[in-house]
Design an enzyme around this catalytic site. Sequence first.
Site, PDB file in Angstrom:
ATOM      1  CE  LYS A 107      -4.542   0.667   0.375  1.00  0.00           C
ATOM      2  NZ  LYS A 107      -5.558  -0.319  -0.023  1.00  0.00           N
ATOM      3  N   GLY A 219     -20.523   6.688   3.268  1.00  0.00           N
ATOM      4  CA  GLY A 219     -19.635   7.075   2.173  1.00  0.00           C
ATOM      5  C   GLY A 219     -20.418   7.204   0.884  1.00  0.00           C
ATOM      6  N   GLY A 221     -18.364   7.635  -2.227  1.00  0.00           N
ATOM      7  CA  GLY A 221     -17.316   7.630  -3.244  1.00  0.00           C
ATOM      8  C   GLY A 221     -17.535   6.460  -4.194  1.00  0.00           C
ATOM      9  CG  ASN A 222     -15.074   3.644  -7.389  1.00  0.00           C
ATOM     10  OD1 ASN A 222     -14.715   2.550  -6.977  1.00  0.00           O
ATOM     11  ND2 ASN A 222     -15.456   3.831  -8.631  1.00  0.00           N
TER      12      ASN A 222
HETATM   13  N1  GLU Z   1      -7.202   0.043  -3.348  1.00  0.00           N
HETATM   14  C1  GLU Z   1      -7.998  -1.117  -3.577  1.00  0.00           C
HETATM   15  C2  GLU Z   1      -8.055  -1.973  -2.322  1.00  0.00           C
HETATM   16  O1  GLU Z   1      -7.894  -1.517  -1.219  1.00  0.00           O
HETATM   17  C3  GLU Z   1      -7.553  -1.888  -4.807  1.00  0.00           C
HETATM   18  C4  GLU Z   1      -6.139  -2.321  -4.832  1.00  0.00           C
HETATM   19  C5  GLU Z   1      -5.660  -2.827  -6.175  1.00  0.00           C
HETATM   20  O2  GLU Z   1      -6.431  -2.832  -7.131  1.00  0.00           O
HETATM   21  O3  GLU Z   1      -4.499  -3.197  -6.244  1.00  0.00           O
HETATM   22  O4  GLU Z   1      -8.350  -3.136  -2.382  1.00  0.00           O
END
Ligand code: GLU
Length: 428
Positions: A107, A219, A221-222
Amino acid sequence: MESKAYNAFKMAQSQFDKVADLLDLEQSTRDLLRNPLREYHFSIPIRMDDGSSKVFRGFRVQHNDARGPGKGGIRFHPQETVDTVRALAMWMTWKCAVVNIPLGGGKGGVICDPHNLSMREQEQICRGWIRQISRDIGPLRDVPAPDVMTNAQHMLWMLDEFEAIHGAKYPGAITGKPVGMGGSLGRTEATGYGVIFTVREALREMKIRAENTVASVQGFGNVAQYAIRLYNEMGGTVCCVSSWDQADQTSYAFRKADGIDIDELMAITDRFGGIDKAKARDAGYEVLPGDAWIEQEADILLPCALENQITGENVGRIHKRVKIISEGANGPTTPEADAVIQQRGIFMIPDFLANAGGVTCSYFEQVQSNMNYFWEKGEVLGKLDVKMTSAYLDVSRLARERDIYMRDAAYVISINRVAQACKDRGWV
Ligand code: GLU
Protein backbone atom coordinates in the site's frame (compact mmCIF):
# COMPACT_ATOMS: atom_id res chain seq x y z
CA MET A 1 -16.37 9.77 14.84
CA GLU A 2 -12.84 8.71 15.76
CA SER A 3 -12.07 6.71 18.89
CA LYS A 4 -9.06 8.22 20.64
CA ALA A 5 -6.54 5.43 21.03
CA TYR A 6 -7.05 4.14 17.51
CA ASN A 7 -4.07 2.84 15.55
CA ALA A 8 -4.86 0.91 12.35
CA PHE A 9 -1.62 -1.08 12.39
CA LYS A 10 -2.06 -2.21 16.01
CA MET A 11 -5.60 -3.22 15.08
CA ALA A 12 -4.40 -5.22 12.03
CA GLN A 13 -1.76 -6.88 14.22
CA SER A 14 -4.25 -7.75 16.94
CA GLN A 15 -6.60 -9.32 14.35
CA PHE A 16 -3.62 -11.31 13.06
CA ASP A 17 -2.47 -12.37 16.55
CA LYS A 18 -5.94 -13.67 17.43
CA VAL A 19 -5.98 -16.01 14.43
CA ALA A 20 -2.28 -16.88 14.73
CA ASP A 21 -3.16 -18.24 18.21
CA LEU A 22 -6.13 -20.12 16.78
CA LEU A 23 -3.84 -21.68 14.15
CA ASP A 24 -1.02 -22.24 16.62
CA LEU A 25 1.30 -20.57 14.10
CA GLU A 26 4.99 -20.96 14.81
CA GLN A 27 6.90 -17.97 16.12
CA SER A 28 9.07 -17.32 13.04
CA THR A 29 6.01 -17.19 10.78
CA ARG A 30 4.32 -14.80 13.21
CA ASP A 31 7.41 -12.60 13.32
CA LEU A 32 7.47 -12.47 9.54
CA LEU A 33 3.78 -11.83 8.96
CA ARG A 34 2.94 -9.35 11.70
CA ASN A 35 5.33 -6.75 10.22
CA PRO A 36 5.97 -5.49 6.68
CA LEU A 37 8.81 -7.01 4.69
CA ARG A 38 9.91 -3.57 3.46
CA GLU A 39 8.88 0.02 3.64
CA TYR A 40 9.88 3.26 1.97
CA HIS A 41 9.38 6.77 3.37
CA PHE A 42 10.29 9.76 1.25
CA SER A 43 9.78 13.44 0.49
CA ILE A 44 8.16 14.71 -2.69
CA PRO A 45 9.08 18.32 -3.48
CA ILE A 46 6.54 20.06 -5.73
CA ARG A 47 6.44 23.39 -7.52
CA MET A 48 2.99 24.78 -6.69
CA ASP A 49 0.87 26.82 -9.13
CA ASP A 50 1.75 30.08 -7.34
CA GLY A 51 5.48 29.45 -7.89
CA SER A 52 6.23 28.43 -4.29
CA SER A 53 7.65 25.01 -3.50
CA LYS A 54 6.16 22.54 -1.07
CA VAL A 55 7.28 19.17 0.23
CA PHE A 56 4.84 16.27 0.71
CA ARG A 57 5.55 13.02 2.57
CA GLY A 58 5.04 9.77 0.67
CA PHE A 59 5.12 6.08 1.64
CA ARG A 60 5.07 2.63 0.13
CA VAL A 61 4.84 -0.41 2.36
CA GLN A 62 5.35 -3.93 0.98
CA HIS A 63 3.89 -6.26 3.54
CA ASN A 64 4.46 -9.64 1.91
CA ASP A 65 5.23 -10.93 -1.59
CA ALA A 66 5.54 -14.69 -1.03
CA ARG A 67 2.51 -15.40 -3.26
CA GLY A 68 3.44 -12.90 -5.98
CA PRO A 69 4.34 -9.25 -6.56
CA GLY A 70 3.03 -6.77 -4.00
CA LYS A 71 -0.32 -5.23 -4.89
CA GLY A 72 -2.36 -2.41 -3.47
CA GLY A 73 -3.55 1.12 -3.89
CA ILE A 74 -2.10 4.50 -3.14
CA ARG A 75 -4.12 6.98 -1.10
CA PHE A 76 -4.04 10.75 -0.98
CA HIS A 77 -5.29 11.86 2.42
CA PRO A 78 -4.44 14.74 4.78
CA GLN A 79 -4.51 12.42 7.83
CA GLU A 80 -2.45 9.64 6.26
CA THR A 81 0.08 8.02 8.60
CA VAL A 82 2.66 5.33 8.03
CA ASP A 83 0.85 3.08 10.50
CA THR A 84 -2.34 3.36 8.45
CA VAL A 85 -0.41 2.43 5.31
CA ARG A 86 1.19 -0.51 7.16
CA ALA A 87 -2.23 -1.80 8.19
CA LEU A 88 -3.63 -1.36 4.71
CA ALA A 89 -0.63 -3.17 3.18
CA MET A 90 -1.14 -6.10 5.55
CA TRP A 91 -4.85 -6.25 4.72
CA MET A 92 -3.91 -6.36 1.00
CA THR A 93 -1.86 -9.52 1.63
CA TRP A 94 -4.90 -11.20 3.19
CA LYS A 95 -7.22 -9.81 0.50
CA CYS A 96 -5.23 -11.25 -2.42
CA ALA A 97 -4.90 -14.54 -0.58
CA VAL A 98 -8.61 -14.90 0.27
CA VAL A 99 -9.62 -14.53 -3.39
CA ASN A 100 -6.65 -16.73 -4.30
CA ILE A 101 -4.94 -14.46 -6.83
CA PRO A 102 -1.15 -14.72 -7.26
CA LEU A 103 -0.27 -11.39 -5.65
CA GLY A 104 1.07 -10.15 -2.33
CA GLY A 105 0.19 -7.06 -0.32
CA GLY A 106 1.36 -3.48 -0.49
CA LYS A 107 0.00 0.00 0.00
CA GLY A 108 1.12 3.56 -0.60
CA GLY A 109 0.12 6.98 0.51
CA VAL A 110 0.84 10.65 0.32
CA ILE A 111 -0.08 13.10 3.08
CA CYS A 112 -2.00 15.68 1.06
CA ASP A 113 -5.52 16.94 0.50
CA PRO A 114 -6.52 16.84 -3.18
CA HIS A 115 -9.48 19.15 -2.37
CA ASN A 116 -6.91 21.96 -2.11
CA LEU A 117 -4.65 20.98 -5.02
CA SER A 118 -5.03 21.81 -8.71
CA MET A 119 -4.89 19.00 -11.23
CA ARG A 120 -1.38 20.15 -12.24
CA GLU A 121 -0.23 20.00 -8.64
CA GLN A 122 -1.73 16.52 -8.24
CA GLU A 123 0.06 15.43 -11.42
CA GLN A 124 3.35 16.65 -9.91
CA ILE A 125 2.70 14.64 -6.75
CA CYS A 126 1.96 11.50 -8.80
CA ARG A 127 5.11 11.92 -10.88
CA GLY A 128 7.18 12.81 -7.79
CA TRP A 129 5.91 9.76 -5.91
CA ILE A 130 6.99 7.50 -8.80
CA ARG A 131 10.40 9.18 -9.09
CA GLN A 132 11.12 8.29 -5.46
CA ILE A 133 10.04 4.65 -5.71
CA SER A 134 10.49 3.74 -9.39
CA ARG A 135 13.26 1.19 -8.75
CA ASP A 136 11.34 -0.64 -6.05
CA ILE A 137 8.00 -1.12 -7.80
CA GLY A 138 7.08 -2.60 -11.19
CA PRO A 139 5.07 -5.45 -12.73
CA LEU A 140 7.29 -8.10 -11.15
CA ARG A 141 7.81 -6.37 -7.81
CA ASP A 142 4.91 -4.29 -6.57
CA VAL A 143 1.97 -2.83 -8.47
CA PRO A 144 0.09 0.30 -7.30
CA ALA A 145 -3.58 1.04 -8.00
CA PRO A 146 -6.19 3.66 -7.05
CA ASP A 147 -7.56 4.05 -3.54
CA VAL A 148 -9.06 6.86 -1.46
CA MET A 149 -8.96 10.13 -3.47
CA THR A 150 -6.90 8.72 -6.35
CA ASN A 151 -8.36 7.65 -9.71
CA ALA A 152 -7.55 6.46 -13.24
CA GLN A 153 -6.03 9.81 -14.23
CA HIS A 154 -3.59 9.65 -11.31
CA MET A 155 -2.65 6.10 -12.33
CA LEU A 156 -1.94 7.16 -15.91
CA TRP A 157 0.37 9.98 -14.78
CA MET A 158 2.17 7.49 -12.55
CA LEU A 159 2.51 4.95 -15.34
CA ASP A 160 3.73 7.62 -17.75
CA GLU A 161 6.46 8.65 -15.30
CA PHE A 162 7.42 5.03 -14.61
CA GLU A 163 7.71 4.28 -18.34
CA ALA A 164 9.68 7.48 -18.97
CA ILE A 165 12.20 6.49 -16.27
CA HIS A 166 12.54 2.89 -17.44
CA GLY A 167 12.45 3.72 -21.16
CA ALA A 168 9.88 1.09 -22.17
CA LYS A 169 6.17 0.33 -21.96
CA TYR A 170 5.13 -1.51 -18.78
CA PRO A 171 1.32 -1.66 -18.79
CA GLY A 172 1.37 -4.17 -15.92
CA ALA A 173 3.22 -1.72 -13.63
CA ILE A 174 0.05 0.06 -12.48
CA THR A 175 -3.61 -0.96 -12.51
CA GLY A 176 -6.79 1.09 -12.45
CA LYS A 177 -5.66 2.84 -15.63
CA PRO A 178 -8.22 4.52 -17.90
CA VAL A 179 -10.07 2.22 -20.29
CA GLY A 180 -8.34 2.53 -23.68
CA MET A 181 -5.00 3.17 -21.94
CA GLY A 182 -4.53 -0.36 -20.66
CA GLY A 183 -7.37 -0.23 -18.15
CA SER A 184 -10.00 -2.94 -17.80
CA LEU A 185 -13.68 -2.44 -18.39
CA GLY A 186 -15.49 -2.97 -15.10
CA ARG A 187 -12.59 -1.82 -12.88
CA THR A 188 -14.53 1.26 -11.74
CA GLU A 189 -17.53 -0.84 -10.76
CA ALA A 190 -15.53 -3.79 -9.39
CA THR A 191 -15.13 -2.96 -5.69
CA GLY A 192 -18.71 -1.81 -5.13
CA TYR A 193 -20.15 -4.69 -7.17
CA GLY A 194 -17.97 -7.16 -5.28
CA VAL A 195 -19.36 -5.90 -1.96
CA ILE A 196 -22.87 -6.63 -3.22
CA PHE A 197 -21.96 -10.06 -4.64
CA THR A 198 -21.04 -11.01 -1.06
CA VAL A 199 -24.27 -9.50 0.31
CA ARG A 200 -26.29 -11.39 -2.32
CA GLU A 201 -24.70 -14.68 -1.23
CA ALA A 202 -25.27 -13.93 2.45
CA LEU A 203 -28.95 -13.13 1.78
CA ARG A 204 -29.26 -16.34 -0.23
CA GLU A 205 -27.86 -18.36 2.70
CA MET A 206 -30.27 -16.59 5.06
CA LYS A 207 -33.14 -17.19 2.64
CA ILE A 208 -33.98 -13.47 2.53
CA ARG A 209 -35.05 -11.80 -0.72
CA ALA A 210 -33.06 -8.65 -1.58
CA GLU A 211 -36.25 -6.81 -2.57
CA ASN A 212 -37.45 -7.11 1.04
CA THR A 213 -34.33 -5.49 2.47
CA VAL A 214 -33.18 -1.98 3.34
CA ALA A 215 -29.55 -0.81 3.56
CA SER A 216 -27.78 2.18 5.08
CA VAL A 217 -24.48 3.20 3.53
CA GLN A 218 -21.55 5.18 4.87
CA GLY A 219 -19.63 7.08 2.17
CA PHE A 220 -20.55 8.17 -1.32
CA GLY A 221 -17.32 7.63 -3.24
CA ASN A 222 -16.56 5.06 -5.91
CA VAL A 223 -17.18 1.97 -3.75
CA ALA A 224 -20.48 3.18 -2.26
CA GLN A 225 -21.87 4.46 -5.55
CA TYR A 226 -21.47 1.17 -7.40
CA ALA A 227 -22.53 -0.90 -4.42
CA ILE A 228 -25.76 1.11 -4.27
CA ARG A 229 -26.36 0.70 -8.01
CA LEU A 230 -26.05 -3.09 -7.96
CA TYR A 231 -28.02 -3.42 -4.72
CA ASN A 232 -30.82 -1.30 -6.26
CA GLU A 233 -30.73 -3.51 -9.38
CA MET A 234 -31.25 -6.53 -7.10
CA GLY A 235 -34.34 -4.77 -5.75
CA GLY A 236 -32.92 -3.49 -2.44
CA THR A 237 -33.76 -0.06 -1.00
CA VAL A 238 -31.06 2.27 0.33
CA CYS A 239 -32.63 4.47 3.02
CA CYS A 240 -29.56 6.52 3.89
CA VAL A 241 -26.09 7.49 2.65
CA SER A 242 -23.51 9.62 4.38
CA SER A 243 -20.87 11.81 2.83
CA TRP A 244 -17.97 13.98 3.93
CA ASP A 245 -18.56 17.73 3.85
CA GLN A 246 -15.28 19.45 3.05
CA ALA A 247 -16.44 22.95 4.03
CA ASP A 248 -17.76 21.87 7.46
CA GLN A 249 -15.06 19.19 7.96
CA THR A 250 -17.65 16.67 9.12
CA SER A 251 -19.99 14.05 7.69
CA TYR A 252 -23.71 14.29 7.11
CA ALA A 253 -26.25 11.55 6.49
CA PHE A 254 -28.86 11.95 3.73
CA ARG A 255 -32.04 10.06 4.41
CA LYS A 256 -35.10 9.21 2.35
CA ALA A 257 -37.09 6.46 4.00
CA ASP A 258 -38.62 5.16 0.76
CA GLY A 259 -35.21 5.00 -0.89
CA ILE A 260 -32.53 7.39 -2.10
CA ASP A 261 -32.25 7.94 -5.85
CA ILE A 262 -28.63 7.36 -6.85
CA ASP A 263 -28.80 9.36 -10.11
CA GLU A 264 -30.51 12.28 -8.36
CA LEU A 265 -27.78 12.32 -5.69
CA MET A 266 -24.93 11.84 -8.19
CA ALA A 267 -26.11 14.97 -9.99
CA ILE A 268 -25.43 17.04 -6.84
CA THR A 269 -22.19 15.30 -5.77
CA ASP A 270 -18.65 16.59 -6.30
CA ARG A 271 -15.82 14.39 -7.62
CA PHE A 272 -14.77 13.44 -4.08
CA GLY A 273 -18.22 12.10 -3.20
CA GLY A 274 -19.36 15.21 -1.29
CA ILE A 275 -23.14 15.74 -1.56
CA ASP A 276 -24.49 19.31 -1.70
CA LYS A 277 -26.66 19.71 1.46
CA ALA A 278 -28.90 22.55 0.23
CA LYS A 279 -29.69 20.82 -3.05
CA ALA A 280 -30.32 17.54 -1.24
CA ARG A 281 -32.82 19.27 1.08
CA ASP A 282 -34.56 20.76 -1.98
CA ALA A 283 -34.79 17.26 -3.45
CA GLY A 284 -36.60 16.04 -0.30
CA TYR A 285 -33.73 14.48 1.66
CA GLU A 286 -33.49 14.75 5.41
CA VAL A 287 -29.95 15.90 6.25
CA LEU A 288 -28.73 14.48 9.57
CA PRO A 289 -25.51 15.33 11.39
CA GLY A 290 -22.49 13.06 11.92
CA ASP A 291 -22.71 9.29 11.88
CA ALA A 292 -26.53 8.97 11.77
CA TRP A 293 -26.11 6.38 9.01
CA ILE A 294 -25.22 3.82 11.68
CA GLU A 295 -28.50 4.02 13.63
CA GLN A 296 -30.91 3.63 10.70
CA GLU A 297 -33.58 0.94 10.78
CA ALA A 298 -32.00 -1.25 8.10
CA ASP A 299 -31.23 -4.90 7.43
CA ILE A 300 -27.80 -4.22 5.99
CA LEU A 301 -25.05 -1.75 6.88
CA LEU A 302 -22.43 -0.94 4.26
CA PRO A 303 -19.52 1.06 5.70
CA CYS A 304 -17.82 2.20 2.47
CA ALA A 305 -15.74 5.18 3.61
CA LEU A 306 -12.61 4.93 5.76
CA GLU A 307 -11.13 2.94 8.63
CA ASN A 308 -12.15 3.42 12.28
CA GLN A 309 -15.83 4.27 11.75
CA ILE A 310 -17.74 1.65 13.76
CA THR A 311 -16.21 2.08 17.20
CA GLY A 312 -16.81 1.28 20.85
CA GLU A 313 -18.62 4.60 21.14
CA ASN A 314 -21.18 4.16 18.37
CA VAL A 315 -21.58 0.38 17.97
CA GLY A 316 -24.40 0.41 20.53
CA ARG A 317 -26.44 2.59 18.17
CA ILE A 318 -26.69 -0.12 15.50
CA HIS A 319 -30.42 -0.86 15.07
CA LYS A 320 -31.71 -4.26 16.22
CA ARG A 321 -33.03 -4.92 12.69
CA VAL A 322 -29.47 -5.08 11.25
CA LYS A 323 -28.55 -8.61 10.13
CA ILE A 324 -25.58 -8.09 7.83
CA ILE A 325 -22.59 -5.75 7.75
CA SER A 326 -20.46 -5.87 4.60
CA GLU A 327 -17.31 -3.78 4.88
CA GLY A 328 -16.69 -1.91 1.62
CA ALA A 329 -14.00 0.16 3.35
CA ASN A 330 -10.73 -1.21 4.72
CA GLY A 331 -10.74 -1.49 8.50
CA PRO A 332 -14.00 0.36 9.27
CA THR A 333 -14.67 -1.62 12.47
CA THR A 334 -12.45 -1.39 15.55
CA PRO A 335 -11.77 -4.61 17.51
CA GLU A 336 -13.88 -3.28 20.41
CA ALA A 337 -16.89 -2.76 18.12
CA ASP A 338 -16.20 -6.03 16.33
CA ALA A 339 -16.54 -7.96 19.60
CA VAL A 340 -19.97 -6.38 20.19
CA ILE A 341 -21.10 -7.16 16.63
CA GLN A 342 -19.97 -10.77 17.00
CA GLN A 343 -21.70 -11.11 20.34
CA ARG A 344 -24.94 -9.64 18.92
CA GLY A 345 -24.82 -12.26 16.15
CA ILE A 346 -24.78 -9.76 13.29
CA PHE A 347 -23.37 -11.47 10.19
CA MET A 348 -20.06 -9.74 9.37
CA ILE A 349 -18.58 -9.89 5.87
CA PRO A 350 -15.06 -8.65 6.65
CA ASP A 351 -13.32 -5.96 4.63
CA PHE A 352 -10.60 -7.99 2.96
CA LEU A 353 -13.22 -10.39 1.63
CA ALA A 354 -16.07 -7.92 0.95
CA ASN A 355 -13.99 -5.34 -0.90
CA ALA A 356 -11.65 -7.73 -2.75
CA GLY A 357 -13.46 -7.04 -6.04
CA GLY A 358 -11.20 -4.08 -6.82
CA VAL A 359 -7.92 -5.95 -6.59
CA THR A 360 -9.41 -8.99 -8.31
CA CYS A 361 -10.29 -6.80 -11.27
CA SER A 362 -6.80 -5.25 -11.08
CA TYR A 363 -5.44 -8.76 -11.49
CA PHE A 364 -7.69 -9.23 -14.55
CA GLU A 365 -6.35 -5.91 -15.83
CA GLN A 366 -2.78 -7.19 -15.56
CA VAL A 367 -3.73 -10.42 -17.33
CA GLN A 368 -5.39 -8.46 -20.16
CA SER A 369 -2.45 -6.04 -20.38
CA ASN A 370 -0.02 -8.94 -20.63
CA MET A 371 -2.02 -10.50 -23.47
CA ASN A 372 -2.73 -7.10 -24.99
CA TYR A 373 -6.22 -8.45 -25.51
CA PHE A 374 -9.10 -6.83 -23.64
CA TRP A 375 -12.31 -8.52 -22.60
CA GLU A 376 -15.87 -7.22 -22.87
CA LYS A 377 -17.33 -5.74 -19.69
CA GLY A 378 -19.74 -8.65 -19.22
CA GLU A 379 -16.86 -11.10 -19.31
CA VAL A 380 -14.86 -9.12 -16.72
CA LEU A 381 -17.81 -8.79 -14.35
CA GLY A 382 -18.80 -12.43 -14.86
CA LYS A 383 -15.29 -13.60 -13.93
CA LEU A 384 -15.34 -11.21 -10.96
CA ASP A 385 -18.62 -12.71 -9.75
CA VAL A 386 -17.18 -16.24 -9.96
CA LYS A 387 -14.07 -15.28 -7.95
CA MET A 388 -15.92 -13.30 -5.29
CA THR A 389 -18.67 -15.87 -4.87
CA SER A 390 -16.30 -18.78 -4.48
CA ALA A 391 -14.15 -16.86 -1.97
CA TYR A 392 -17.28 -15.93 -0.01
CA LEU A 393 -18.55 -19.53 0.00
CA ASP A 394 -15.17 -20.87 1.19
CA VAL A 395 -15.18 -18.43 4.11
CA SER A 396 -18.83 -18.90 5.09
CA ARG A 397 -18.46 -22.71 4.93
CA LEU A 398 -15.41 -22.62 7.20
CA ALA A 399 -17.15 -20.23 9.61
CA ARG A 400 -20.10 -22.63 9.85
CA GLU A 401 -18.03 -25.80 10.11
CA ARG A 402 -15.75 -24.48 12.85
CA ASP A 403 -18.38 -22.24 14.40
CA ILE A 404 -16.12 -19.20 14.22
CA TYR A 405 -16.70 -15.54 13.38
CA MET A 406 -16.62 -14.70 9.66
CA ARG A 407 -13.63 -12.35 10.07
CA ASP A 408 -11.67 -15.10 11.80
CA ALA A 409 -12.64 -17.64 9.13
CA ALA A 410 -11.41 -15.31 6.37
CA TYR A 411 -8.16 -14.81 8.30
CA VAL A 412 -7.70 -18.56 8.75
CA ILE A 413 -7.89 -19.10 4.98
CA SER A 414 -5.62 -16.17 4.10
CA ILE A 415 -3.01 -16.69 6.79
CA ASN A 416 -2.78 -20.40 5.98
CA ARG A 417 -2.20 -19.65 2.29
CA VAL A 418 0.43 -16.98 2.93
CA ALA A 419 2.18 -18.95 5.69
CA GLN A 420 2.34 -21.98 3.40
CA ALA A 421 3.88 -19.87 0.58
CA CYS A 422 6.51 -18.53 3.00
CA LYS A 423 7.25 -22.06 4.20
CA ASP A 424 7.42 -23.51 0.67
CA ARG A 425 9.90 -20.81 -0.30
CA GLY A 426 12.03 -21.71 2.71
CA TRP A 427 11.62 -18.32 4.38
CA VAL A 428 10.47 -19.74 7.70
N1 GLU B 1 -7.20 0.04 -3.35
C1 GLU B 1 -8.00 -1.12 -3.58
C2 GLU B 1 -8.05 -1.97 -2.32
O1 GLU B 1 -7.89 -1.52 -1.22
C3 GLU B 1 -7.55 -1.89 -4.81
C4 GLU B 1 -6.14 -2.32 -4.83
C5 GLU B 1 -5.66 -2.83 -6.17
O2 GLU B 1 -6.43 -2.83 -7.13
O3 GLU B 1 -4.50 -3.20 -6.24
O4 GLU B 1 -8.35 -3.14 -2.38
